[in-house]
Design an enzyme around this catalytic site. Structure first.
Site, PDB file in Angstrom:
ATOM      1  N   ASP A   1      92.818  10.074 -17.239  1.00  0.00           N
ATOM      2  CA  ASP A   1      93.317  11.480 -16.965  1.00  0.00           C
ATOM      3  C   ASP A   1      94.665  11.214 -16.063  1.00  0.00           C
ATOM      4  OD1 ASP A   1      93.729  14.112 -15.647  1.00  0.00           O
ATOM      5  OD2 ASP A   1      92.094  14.540 -16.670  1.00  0.00           O
TER       6      ASP A   1
ATOM      7  N   SER B   1      95.415  19.513 -17.865  1.00  0.00           N
ATOM      8  CA  SER B   1      94.485  18.577 -18.469  1.00  0.00           C
ATOM      9  C   SER B   1      93.822  19.614 -19.618  1.00  0.00           C
ATOM     10  CB  SER B   1      93.599  18.249 -17.386  1.00  0.00           C
ATOM     11  OG  SER B   1      93.937  17.100 -16.740  1.00  0.00           O
TER      12      SER B   1
ATOM     13  N   SER C   1      88.887  18.224 -18.731  1.00  0.00           N
ATOM     14  CA  SER C   1      88.771  17.221 -20.112  1.00  0.00           C
ATOM     15  C   SER C   1      87.639  17.221 -20.810  1.00  0.00           C
ATOM     16  CB  SER C   1      89.503  16.034 -19.628  1.00  0.00           C
ATOM     17  OG  SER C   1      90.776  16.016 -18.958  1.00  0.00           O
TER      18      SER C   1
ATOM     19  N   ASP D   1      95.774  12.287 -21.127  1.00  0.00           N
ATOM     20  CA  ASP D   1      96.082  13.848 -21.433  1.00  0.00           C
ATOM     21  C   ASP D   1      97.528  14.288 -20.981  1.00  0.00           C
ATOM     22  OD1 ASP D   1      95.423  13.663 -19.012  1.00  0.00           O
ATOM     23  OD2 ASP D   1      93.931  15.415 -19.054  1.00  0.00           O
ATOM     24  N   HIS D   2      97.961  13.715 -20.151  1.00  0.00           N
ATOM     25  CA  HIS D   2      99.252  13.768 -19.629  1.00  0.00           C
ATOM     26  C   HIS D   2      99.508  12.747 -18.589  1.00  0.00           C
ATOM     27  CE1 HIS D   2      97.663  14.998 -15.897  1.00  0.00           C
ATOM     28  NE2 HIS D   2      96.643  15.736 -16.507  1.00  0.00           N
TER      29      HIS D   2
ATOM     30  N   HIS E   1     102.339  17.172 -12.545  1.00  0.00           N
ATOM     31  CA  HIS E   1     102.199  16.526 -13.980  1.00  0.00           C
ATOM     32  C   HIS E   1     103.550  16.822 -14.473  1.00  0.00           C
ATOM     33  CE1 HIS E   1      98.043  18.038 -14.793  1.00  0.00           C
ATOM     34  NE2 HIS E   1      97.855  17.197 -13.626  1.00  0.00           N
TER      35      HIS E   1
END
Length: 416
Positions: free
Chosen positions: A46, A92, A145, A334-335, A380
């Site tokens: 993550d 997420s 997630s 996820d990022h 993010h």
């Protein structure tokens, strides 16, 4: 790469011919791949972007070393943009939901499309297809997630409803991680006491009743310690090893702790030992949450520690795939979190505030050299994330794809 070439590639692959993309030729005999494909192990670091992987490589393996996660034979990139009217950068929930329903959606969505309609997720569909399913994470098991694979709620904050859906609807066979607070009503602490000294905000908060008791009635064995996990027999398994995340995320020296009751690698080993018994195959999600959480706090030392624990779990997964070539292994994030950059130690700190800052220096094993890590944000970013893969259909991850491409590939194995 735009959508049209992707459709052409997918159509060509299903015919079993050779597909040339630039200098890369993909041998994609779909019928043969389908015969070989049985199970999927999907690993989410993550918040893990390219700089996180490079920093971990330097810190853990040295100048000429290689991470296990980077040793897989296939590599590519995934974009992470959501379809959110207010924000071009994903969270997420939207990032994982793109994997599980094959559509970009709004931030905060768990299994909902942009029109706020629920869509069957890959975890649910895999179970409907007869496969065993499971999740292991150092976050709450009901965090964004893992939830995106096995639940449908319009808002990621509905974690007790997510837990209820696990037991009543999607029914993963193995559920291991943190988040006991969301399974027990307020005023009813379980194995982990309310208001612990390390974080007095933690405490039981389920509005859906005693979900641990409901899980037991549904046939789950409940465990809360490493010894109980080791001794648990085959069958449905629920393990909750912390009130919330399995660590305390803080800035360096401000109460930051990464010392899970059970390691991610141990949970991974137990999950694989349980799920592999299913003749129809399985799906397993493995997630290391600490990479993201410590990146939010620009805590490079704990982020690197989390990457090290993720590497150990990846090693378990890779060993399983080496022994079971009918299993697809995919490792990605996820990022990206933190806007991280790897720099030499001669640079000055350009950021100049208390959050976005330079960290280091960090030693490189076997070398007199060191490196710094420079954070540009505590949030993010929209940076593409690396993806590495091995096993059936792995070659389909070659090149650059939207994150919804994960759904396209995994559906070939997990759904009927």
């Amino acid at each position: 790469m735009d959508a049209k070439p992707l459709r052409w590639l997918a159509a060509t692959v299903t015919t079993g011919v050779l597909v040339a993309v630039g200098a890369t030729t993909l041998a994609a005999d779909a019928s043969n791949e389908r015969q070989k494909a049985r199970s999927v192990i999907f690993v989410n670091g993550d918040g893990m972007g390219p700089a996180h992987r490079e920093a971990a490589r330097l810190a853990l393996e040295g100048l000429d070393g290689q991470l296990v996660m980077d040793s897989l034979p296939v590599s590519g990139q995934l974009t992470t943009s959501p379809d959110d009217p207010a924000n071009p950068i994903t969270d997420s929930a939207a990032g994982a939901t793109a994997w599980t329903i094959g559509q970009r959606t709004y931030n905060g969505s768990i299994g909902y499309d942009v029109n706020k309609r629920p869509v069957p997720t890959l975890g649910y569909r895999a179970k409907q297809a007869g496969k065993a399913t499971g999740l292991v994470t150092t976050a709450q098991v009901t965090d964004a997630s893992p939830a995106a694979w096995f639940a449908n709620v319009p808002d990621r904050g509905q974690q007790d409803e997510i837990a209820r859906q696990y037991i009543d609807v999607s029914k993963p066979d193995v559920i291991l991680g943190g988040g006991e607070d969301w399974w027990l009503p307020a005023g009813n602490p379980g194995a982990y006491p309310d208001k612990p000294a390390e974080d007095p905000t933690e405490g039981s908060r389920s509005t859906k009743g005693d979900l641990i008791a409901i899980a037991r009635q549904a046939g789950y064995r409940y465990v809360s310690t490493a010894a109980q996990l080791q001794a648990a027999p085959d069958g449905r398994l629920l393990g909750l090893f912390a009130n919330q995340e399995m660590f305390q995320q803080r800035e360096e020296g401000q109460g930051d702790v990464y010392s899970p009751v059970v390691s991610l690698a141990t949970m991974t080993s137990k999950a694989l030992a349980t799920l592999k018994k299913d003749r129809d195959g399985f799906f397993l999600l493995i997630e290391e949450e600490g990479v993201d959480e410590f990146s939010h706090d620009n805590n490079a030392a704990r982020m690197l520690q989390s990457m090290g624990e993720l590497e150990k779990a990846v090693a378990v997964a890779k060993a399983y795939v080496n022994a079971h070539p009918d299993t697809l292994l995919v490792i990605t994030g996820d990022h990206e979190c933190g806007g991280l950059t790897v720099e030499d130690t001669g640079t000055t700190d350009e950021s100049g505030d208390a959050i976005s800052k330079e960290d280091g220096p960090f030693a490189i094993p076997g070398s007199p050299l060191k490196f710094n890590l420079d954070w540009t944000t505590s949030g993010h970013t929209g940076v593409d994330v690396p993806v590495t893969a091995a096993g059936p259909y792995a070659t389909l991850f070659t090149g650059k794809h939207p994150n919804t491409h994960v759904h396209e590939v995994l559906s070939k194995i997990l759904t009927k």
